[in-house]
Design an enzyme around this catalytic site. Structure first.
Site, PDB file in Angstrom:
ATOM      1  N   GLY A   1       0.832  -1.213   0.000  1.00 38.57           N
ATOM      2  CA  GLY A   1       0.000   0.000   0.000  1.00 38.57           C
ATOM      3  C   GLY A   1       0.858   1.252   0.000  1.00 38.57           C
TER       4      GLY A   1
ATOM      5  NE  ARG B   1      -5.981  -5.694   4.702  1.00 35.53           N
ATOM      6  CZ  ARG B   1      -5.806  -5.470   3.402  1.00 35.53           C
ATOM      7  NH1 ARG B   1      -6.821  -5.554   2.580  1.00 35.53           N
ATOM      8  NH2 ARG B   1      -4.619  -5.180   2.923  1.00 35.53           N
TER       9      ARG B   1
HETATM   10  O1  F6P Z   1      -1.508  -1.363   4.980  1.00 34.46           O
HETATM   11  C1  F6P Z   1      -2.027  -0.159   4.550  1.00 34.46           C
HETATM   12  C2  F6P Z   1      -3.511  -0.224   4.344  1.00 34.46           C
HETATM   13  O2  F6P Z   1      -3.970   1.038   3.934  1.00 34.46           O
HETATM   14  C3  F6P Z   1      -4.316  -0.717   5.536  1.00 34.46           C
HETATM   15  O3  F6P Z   1      -4.546   0.263   6.517  1.00 34.46           O
HETATM   16  C4  F6P Z   1      -5.582  -1.173   4.854  1.00 34.46           C
HETATM   17  O4  F6P Z   1      -6.235  -2.130   5.645  1.00 34.46           O
HETATM   18  C5  F6P Z   1      -5.068  -1.755   3.568  1.00 34.46           C
HETATM   19  O5  F6P Z   1      -3.829  -1.151   3.309  1.00 34.46           O
HETATM   20  C6  F6P Z   1      -6.002  -1.538   2.393  1.00 34.46           C
HETATM   21  O6  F6P Z   1      -5.438  -2.147   1.271  1.00 34.46           O
HETATM   22  P1  F6P Z   1      -5.963  -1.947  -0.218  1.00 34.46           P
HETATM   23  O7  F6P Z   1      -5.437  -0.642  -0.714  1.00 34.46           O
HETATM   24  O8  F6P Z   1      -5.391  -3.092  -0.966  1.00 34.46           O
HETATM   25  O9  F6P Z   1      -7.449  -1.934  -0.168  1.00 34.46           O
END
Ligand code: F6P
Length: 323
Positions: free
Chosen positions: A11, A172
């Protein structure tokens, strides 16, 4: 060592660009060629590797996101994927890599070093601030301020309408961002994955607040809370209590974007510089962290073995001050 590579993985987080800039400019300062690998480990498999000059990273210190893109690459987590990645690195004569991302990206780095001898240094880049070996990760401070500002805005309308709001904050597996934004935003309650959520107890907190003269309330819910997401929690509360008219706001990916704060830019700049120096010192399998305002090198495995969880004492602060 003549050539190094830099990639962003997992991310994105505000300040990753500042870290890329720091790696490129420090490399050039020491006479190295620095290659940007696009879309994380994926770029190593597809061969999307480009030389970056000092001007390629001009005007990015203030930008969110990552100019070299990011991705989560499943193929790299198979040995065959890493063979392809190592071939790309060998073709470009890249001897060392700076990996900006979270602990998943570090596991890949360790495997790449163990199997193919590529020197790897990690930089912690995630809004979650859940990586061991460092007090802060790049992007956390900006995301915290974004979430706090969102809570402030919700507070205005909550107060105007005497309403109960549930604000869902990202995380998460980690409640750190939710906890700190809840404290900073003066939330009435904060629900996080690390502690079991008791809906009935939360309802009692709300009732106590109302008896003491509160007319509105904000409950901050971490995305990964064990009792469910903010919508599920709102409907459980409505089923079991007189609080039937709550509103839900999910801040979501707004927290991942935006101009990085001064704190994140400085952190990323200091860490990026140290990462290149570490590679030049023949270090590998390490991550750069910050501890007591000192930039430190720690084993990559600390990232998951000593994961930063919020300290439960912060919940106490939140509860006492929410009375
Ligand atoms: O790890 C960073 C994060 O933003 C978490 O806080 C979140 O749960 C997750 O990534 C969301 O991931 P994606 O962008 O794949 O939906």
């Amino acid at each position: 060592m003549k050539r190094i590579g830099v990639l962003t993985s997992g991310g994105d987080s505000p300040g990753m660009n500042a870290a890329v800039r720091a790696v490129v400019r420090t490399g050039i300062y020491y006479g190295l060629e620095v290659y940007g690998i696009e879309r994380g480990y994926k770029g190593l498999i597809t061969g999307d590797v480009h030389l970056l000059g000092a001007r390629s990273v001009s005007g990015i210190i203030n930008q969110g996101g990552t100019i070299i893109y990011t991705a989560r690459c499943k193929e790299f987590f198979e040995p065959e994927g890493r063979v392809k990645a190592a071939q790309t690195l060998k073709e470009h004569q890249i001897e060392g890599l700076v990996i900006i991302g979270g602990d998943g990206s570090y596991r890949g780095a360790l495997a790449l070093h163990a199997e193919h001898g590529i020197r790897c240094i990690g930089l912690p880049g995630t809004i979650d601030n859940d990586i061991g070996g460092t007090d802060y990760t790049i992007g956390y401070d900006t995301a915290l301020n974004t979430a706090m500002e969102a809570i402030d805005r919700i507070r205005d309308t909550a107060q105007s309408h005497d309403r109960l709001f549930y604000v869902e904050v990202m995380g998460r597996h980690s409640g750190y961002l939710a906890m700190m934004s809840g404290i900073a935003g003066g939330a009435e309650d904060i629900l996080v994955p690390e502690t079991p959520t008791d809906i009935d107890q939360m309802i009692e907190h709300l009732r106590t607040g109302m008896k003491r003269g509160k007319r509105s309330a904000i409950i901050v819910v971490a995305e990964g809370d064990d009792a469910g997401n903010a919508y599920e929690i709102a409907s459980k509360v409505a089923e079991r209590s007189e609080f039937k008219d709550g509103r839900v706001t999910v801040i979501g990916h707004l927290q991942r974007g935006g101009r990085p704060s001064a704190f994140d830019r400085v952190l990323a700049s200091r860490m990026g510089l140290r990462a290149v120096e570490a590679l030049m010192e023949d270090e590998t399998g390490k991550m750069v962290g910050i501890s007591g305002n000192n930039i430190v090198l720690r084993p990559l495995s600390e990232a998951w073995e000593c994961r930063t969880l919020f300290d439960p004492k912060f919940l106490r602060v939140a509860h006492i001050l929410a009375t």
